[in-house]
Design a protein around this motif. Structure first.
Motif, PDB file in Angstrom:
ATOM      1  N   ASP A 150      36.849  36.751  37.989  1.00 53.63           N
ATOM      2  CA  ASP A 150      38.272  36.757  37.632  1.00 53.63           C
ATOM      3  C   ASP A 150      38.985  35.626  38.370  1.00 53.63           C
ATOM      4  OD1 ASP A 150      41.138  37.415  37.820  1.00 53.63           O
ATOM      5  OD2 ASP A 150      40.581  39.321  36.891  1.00 53.63           O
ATOM      6  N   GLU A 151      39.560  34.686  37.633  1.00 51.22           N
ATOM      7  CA  GLU A 151      40.148  33.497  38.254  1.00 51.22           C
ATOM      8  C   GLU A 151      41.324  33.840  39.161  1.00 51.22           C
ATOM      9  OE1 GLU A 151      41.860  29.057  37.018  1.00 51.22           O
ATOM     10  OE2 GLU A 151      41.154  30.453  35.476  1.00 51.22           O
ATOM     11  N   GLU A 152      42.188  34.756  38.740  1.00 55.52           N
ATOM     12  CA  GLU A 152      43.337  35.117  39.579  1.00 55.52           C
ATOM     13  C   GLU A 152      42.880  35.799  40.861  1.00 55.52           C
ATOM     14  OE1 GLU A 152      46.614  37.126  37.920  1.00 55.52           O
ATOM     15  OE2 GLU A 152      46.835  35.782  36.204  1.00 55.52           O
ATOM     16  N   ALA A 154      40.046  35.330  42.332  1.00 51.02           N
ATOM     17  CA  ALA A 154      39.423  34.279  43.139  1.00 51.02           C
ATOM     18  C   ALA A 154      40.473  33.440  43.863  1.00 51.02           C
ATOM     19  CB  ALA A 154      38.552  33.396  42.257  1.00 51.02           C
ATOM     20  N   LEU A 155      41.562  33.117  43.190  1.00 51.66           N
ATOM     21  CA  LEU A 155      42.595  32.292  43.813  1.00 51.66           C
ATOM     22  C   LEU A 155      43.283  33.037  44.950  1.00 51.66           C
ATOM     23  CD1 LEU A 155      44.145  30.597  40.639  1.00 51.66           C
ATOM     24  CD2 LEU A 155      42.623  29.566  42.349  1.00 51.66           C
ATOM     25  N   ILE A 172      34.226  29.950  40.749  1.00 52.79           N
ATOM     26  CA  ILE A 172      34.796  30.830  39.733  1.00 52.79           C
ATOM     27  C   ILE A 172      33.850  30.818  38.539  1.00 52.79           C
ATOM     28  CG2 ILE A 172      36.731  31.257  38.172  1.00 52.79           C
ATOM     29  CD1 ILE A 172      38.522  29.840  40.231  1.00 52.79           C
TER      30      ILE A 172
END
Length: 372
Positions: A150-152, A154-155, A172
């Motif tokens: 999940d990119e969000e 991960a950020l 990611i």
């Protein structure tokens, strides 16, 4: 001593007393990582007395937030794939999709990983970044790669790690496909469950290296296993016990059942084993190796309640009812599902129904199996 330092010390003492934190290097690593830094976006708390379960957000600085960050509990950090605690007020009834795992399980798994200084470790599932930070504190940033689907998520983990001046190799992508292409790791550790161990994980592990993962399934039983990768590209190792449960990796989650096959068709016989045996965790775990794509539901058929097992990939089914003191099974579709369950459990019973810790899990490119 700050409040969070005091809470962290108490958490480490509790994990040491429980036996999940067993060695000084991991105690030192845990002491270096303040968990609250990974929960600054808050978490969701169960609303007491709700059915279906409702969740309410707890935000940074709110009542009980800091204390909860240092409880030995899993804290839900995302709902329905996108919603974080700062996104809502009030309550939400959707399903959790990401969480900060209870610290004692994180440290128990890191201890079970049998890692040594200088090893390269791939973590499948960065999550909040807490376990990533503990790995870095133990091994150094250059020895840790972590991948998050999940990119969000991960950020947010990257931001939390940077606040601690911690900079591992963060990726990611789909951790089921491994880490950096062409890289071999000494250890792979998964913070999500898998239904079947991906062959690519074996390919990304040095011969003699280990994979620590939870194998789960659609019958809802799972166990932590430690696999050693062999020169021939296969892997084997023990189940470690403890009924360890993680959310299944999203691509491994059960699909909606949709339209059921015609459950009135099929052939009937008296069952050797009744459906009630699958009410027990270890029995379900053993049975899943025979029917890895089967889901269970309960239906009313005339005057009888039936336990129905459906394979959504083949449209095979087995329906069992208890009648006149015996179990009757009706099976349809290309695969006799209950025959496979009875054969699998029959082998386990022939071995004396040993504890799950006595099992060996084997993984090959053709699939996985359990042995005693």
């Amino acid at each position: 001593m700050s409040d969070h330092d005091k809470h962290l010390r108490q958490l480490i003492d509790r994990m040491t007393a429980s036996g999940s934190l067993r060695s000084q290097p991991w105690k030192d690593a845990a002491a270096a990582v303040p968990r609250h830094e990974f929960l600054r976006n808050g978490f969701f708390r169960v609303v007491d007395g709700t059915s279906p379960t409702a969740w309410a957000p707890v935000r940074e600085g709110g009542e009980g937030w800091l204390e909860a960050c240092y409880t030995d509990e899993s804290l839900v950090t995302q709902i329905a794939g996108t919603i974080k605690p700062t996104d809502i007020r009030g309550e939400i009834l959707r399903e959790p999709t990401s969480s900060s795992t209870l610290p004692s399980l994180v440290l128990r798994m890191l201890e079970d990983l049998e890692v040594q200084p200088g090893m390269q470790v791939l973590e499948i599932g960065t999550g909040t970044g807490y376990s990533t930070a503990v790995l870095c504190a133990r091994l150094g940033d250059d020895h840790v790669t972590s991948i998050e689907y999940d990119e969000e998520v991960a950020l947010r983990a990257r931001e939390a790690l940077s606040r601690l001046d911690t900079y591992p190799n963060l990726l990611i992508g789909d951790g089921l496909q491994g880490g950096d292409q062409g890289t071999l790791y000494d250890r792979i550790i998964a913070t999500c469950a898998v239904r079947t161990v991906p062959t690519v994980w074996l390919e990304h592990t040095r011969p003699g290296g280990q994979i620590l993962t939870t194998i789960g399934g659609w019958l809802h039983a799972s166990e932590l296993v430690r696999l050693t990768v062999h020169e021939d590209g296969t892997a084997s190792g023990p189940a470690l016990g403890g009924q360890v449960s993680f959310m299944l990796a999203r691509p491994h989650q059960a699909p909606p059942l949709g339209m059921l096959p015609d459950l009135s068709a099929g052939r009937e016989r008296e069952a050797i084993i009744g459906a009630d045996v699958l009410d027990e965790w270890t029995t379900r775990f053993v049975a899943q190796f025979a029917v890895p794509t089967v889901q269970r539901l309960k239906l009313q058929n005339g005057q009888h309640n039936e336990d129905v097992f459906v394979d959504t990939e083949t449209a095979s089914f087995a329906a069992l009812r208890h009648e006149d003191g015996r179990w009757i099974v009706r099976q349809g579709g290309p695969d006799p599902l209950w025959d496979a369950v009875e054969e699998q459990l029959g082998r386990w019973h022939a071995a004396g129904t040993p504890a799950v810790e006595e099992a060996t899990i084997r993984v090959t490119p053709a699939g996985q199996s359990i042995h005693w």
